[in-house]
Scaffold this active site. Structure first.
Site, short mmCIF file in Angstrom:
data_model
loop_
_atom_site.label_atom_id
_atom_site.label_comp_id
_atom_site.label_asym_id
_atom_site.label_seq_id
_atom_site.Cartn_x
_atom_site.Cartn_y
_atom_site.Cartn_z
N SER A 125 0.83 -1.21 0.00
CA SER A 125 0.00 0.00 0.00
C SER A 125 0.86 1.25 0.00
O SER A 125 1.90 1.31 0.67
CB SER A 125 -0.87 -0.01 1.26
N GLU A 127 0.20 3.69 1.62
CA GLU A 127 0.20 4.16 3.00
C GLU A 127 1.55 3.91 3.67
O GLU A 127 1.90 4.57 4.64
CB GLU A 127 -0.91 3.48 3.80
N TYR A 149 -2.16 0.34 10.50
CA TYR A 149 -2.35 -0.35 9.21
C TYR A 149 -1.08 -0.27 8.37
O TYR A 149 -0.61 -1.28 7.83
CB TYR A 149 -3.53 0.30 8.46
O1 F7E Z 1 -8.94 8.37 3.12
C1 F7E Z 1 -9.34 11.85 4.22
C2 F7E Z 1 -8.52 10.92 5.09
O2 F7E Z 1 -10.09 6.36 4.04
C3 F7E Z 1 -8.35 9.20 2.16
C4 F7E Z 1 -7.22 2.30 1.85
O3 F7E Z 1 -7.66 1.55 0.75
O4 F7E Z 1 -5.89 3.67 0.43
C5 F7E Z 1 -6.89 3.71 1.42
O5 F7E Z 1 -6.47 4.44 2.57
C6 F7E Z 1 -8.09 10.56 2.74
C7 F7E Z 1 -7.41 10.55 4.12
O6 F7E Z 1 -8.28 6.10 2.27
C8 F7E Z 1 -12.76 11.67 5.39
O7 F7E Z 1 -8.09 11.60 6.27
C9 F7E Z 1 -11.35 13.22 4.86
O8 F7E Z 1 -6.41 11.52 4.15
O9 F7E Z 1 -10.46 7.00 1.62
P1 F7E Z 1 -9.54 6.93 2.78
P2 F7E Z 1 -6.76 5.98 2.80
O10 F7E Z 1 -6.65 6.24 4.24
O11 F7E Z 1 -5.92 6.82 1.89
C10 F7E Z 1 -4.66 3.04 0.81
C11 F7E Z 1 -3.77 2.98 -0.42
C12 F7E Z 1 -4.85 1.73 1.48
O12 F7E Z 1 -4.01 0.85 1.37
C13 F7E Z 1 -5.98 1.62 2.42
O13 F7E Z 1 -6.29 0.26 2.67
O14 F7E Z 1 -9.34 11.21 2.94
N1 F7E Z 1 -10.72 12.03 4.67
N2 F7E Z 1 -12.59 13.02 5.32
C14 F7E Z 1 -11.58 11.04 4.98
N3 F7E Z 1 -11.44 9.70 4.94
C15 F7E Z 1 -12.51 8.94 5.31
N4 F7E Z 1 -12.41 7.59 5.26
N5 F7E Z 1 -13.69 9.52 5.74
C16 F7E Z 1 -13.87 10.87 5.81
O15 F7E Z 1 -14.93 11.36 6.18
#
Ligand code: F7E
Length: 325
Positions: A125, A127, A149
Site C-alpha cells: 500500500s 500508506e 495499518y
Molecule cells: O482516506 C481523508 C482521510 O479512508 C483518504 C485504503 O484503501 O488507500 C486507502 O487508505 C483521505 C485521508 O483512504 C474523510 O483523512 C477526509 O487523508 O479513503 P480513505 P486511505 O486512508 O488513503 C490506501 C492505499 C490503502 O491501502 C488503504 O487500505 O481522505 N478524509 N474526510 C476522509 N477519509 C474517510 N475515510 N472519511 C472521511 O470522512
C-alpha cells in the site's frame, strides 16, 4: 474475495479461464454481494471458461490456510486480505496487525512448509510511504508509516522480500496507491462522497460530513489496478512495483467535481467534522508508476474526472434502486 479488489480480480481471472478459489470470512450478514454475479446458488458457477469456488478460511487462522493450500495447490496466490481501513486501524491496532502483518507471514510460511511453487502477489500500500520523504514516491522511496495499518503493511512487505531472498519464493509486492470504484467500501472517502452527493441530489440527505479536506491522494480506478496484479505474476522474475496514476488531487477537489457532476456547489453541503480527523495523517501521496509502465507495460486507463463521474453516476442509480425512487 468479497472486497472491492477481490471481486474485480475474480472477474478478470474467470474471464481468462482460471479456476478461481476465493477465501471468505464468516460473517453474521451474508457478504458476497460483490461476487454474487459470478456464483450460482450453492457456490459454483461456470462463467465463460473459468470457475469460481468459495472457501471459508482466515489469515488469522494459519491451519485453515495450510489445509486449503494443500488441497488446491494453487499456481497463483493473491493476498488481498486485510482490515484495510486506516482510521479504524487506530481503534483496533492489534487485530489489524494480526491480519495484515502476521497473516501475510502465516501465508508465506504455509507456502514454504508445503513446498508449493505458487506465485504470490502481496498487496502492499502507498500508506507505507506515510509522511513522505520525497514526491513522487517510487519503489526506491523509504517507508515512513503513519498508522497501525501502514506499519503492518510495511512488515508484510519486508517479510515478502525476505522470503523471496531467503527461500526463493516467487513473491511480488504491488505497492498500490488508492484505487476506487462503485464497489469501494462505503466509509472510504471517495465512496462516502459519491454516495452522499447522490443522496443529497435525490433529497435523501441534507449535509455531508467529512474530515481533512486538504489530504491529497493519487486516485485510480480499481478495475485497472487488478490487471497490474495479474501482470506481475506473469513475469519471469518476481519484483516490486508501484501502481499509480502519477497525479494527485485533494479531497476538496474530489468534492468539487462530484457535486459539479450533479449540478450542485460542494460548499453548500460539505461540513468538516473533527471526528473524521486521524491521530496522524498522510498529507500527500503521488506515485511514480514508470517502472510498471516500462517492465509490465501497465498504465492507468481511467482519468480522475472519469473516475469521479463513474462513481457518482453509479451511486445515483444505486440510491434510486435502494430507495425505490
Ligand atoms: O482516506 C481523508 C482521510 O479512508 C483518504 C485504503 O484503501 O488507500 C486507502 O487508505 C483521505 C485521508 O483512504 C474523510 O483523512 C477526509 O487523508 O479513503 P480513505 P486511505 O486512508 O488513503 C490506501 C492505499 C490503502 O491501502 C488503504 O487500505 O481522505 N478524509 N474526510 C476522509 N477519509 C474517510 N475515510 N472519511 C472521511 O470522512
Amino acid at each position: 474475495m468479497t472486497g472491492q479488489d477481490g471481486s474485480y480480480l475474480a472477474e478478470l481471472l474467470v474471464e481468462k479461464g482460471y479456476e478461481v478459489h476465493g477465501v471468505v470470512r464468516r460473517s453474521s450478514s451474508f457478504n458476497r454481494g460483490r461476487v454474487e454475479h459470478l456464483l450460482e446458488f450453492g457456490g459454483h458457477k461456470v462463467v465463460d471458461s473459468g470457475t469460481l469456488h468459495l472457501h471459508y478460511a482466515d489469515l488469522g487462522d494459519g491451519s485453515s490456510l495450510i489445509r486449503l493450500l494443500e488441497k488446491i495447490e494453487p499456481d497463483e496466490i493473491y493476498n488481498l486480505a486485510a482490515q484495510s481501513h486506516v482510521a479504524v486501524s487506530f481503534e483496533i491496532p492489534v487485530y489489524t496487525a494480526d491480519v495484515v502483518g502476521l497473516g501475510t507471514l502465516k501465508l508465506l510460511e504455509a507456502v514454504r512448509d508445503l513446498g508449493l511453487n505458487s506465485r504470490i502477489y502481496q498487496a502492499g500500500s502507498s500508506e507505507m510511504f506515510g509522511k513522505v520523504v520525497e514526491v513522487p514516491q517510487s519503489e526506491k522511496t523509504p517507508f515512513y508509516p503513519r498508522s497501525p495499518y501502514a506499519a503492518a503493511k510495511a512488515f508484510a512487505h519486508w517479510a515478502a522480500v525476505n522470503y523471496r531472498e531467503a527461500y526463493q519464493l516467487f513473491v511480488c509486492n504491488g505497492i498500490l496507491f488508492n484505487h476506487e470504484s462503485p464497489r469501494r467500501g462505503e466509509n472510504f472517502v471517495t465512496r462516502k462522497i459519491s454516495l452522499g452527493v447522490a443522496a443529497i441530489k435525490l433529497g435523501l440527505q441534507g449535509k455531508l460530513q467529512l474530515g481533512n479536506l486538504d489530504a491529497k491522494r493519487d486516485w485510480g480506478y480499481a478495475k485497472d489496478y487488478v490487471e497490474a496484479m495479474w501482470m506481475m505474476l506473469q513475469q519471469d522474475q518476481p519484483d516490486d512495483y508501484v501502481i499509480a496514476t502519477g497525479q494527485t488531487w485533494s479531497v476538496r477537489e474530489f468534492c468539487e467535481r462530484a457535486f459539479r457532476r450533479v449540478g450542485l456547489n460542494w460548499e453548500d453541503y460539505v461540513e468538516v467534522n473533527p471526528y473524521y480527523m486521524r491521530p496522524t495523517e498522510v498529507d500527500i501521496l503521488k506515485g511514480d508508476p514508470s517502472k510498471a509502465q516500462r517492465k509490465l507495460g501497465w498504465q492507468a486507463k481511467t482519468s480522475f474526472d472519469d473516475l469521479v463521474n463513474l462513481m457518482v453516476d453509479a451511486d445515483l442509480e444505486y440510491q434510486k434502486r435502494t430507495h425505490r425512487l
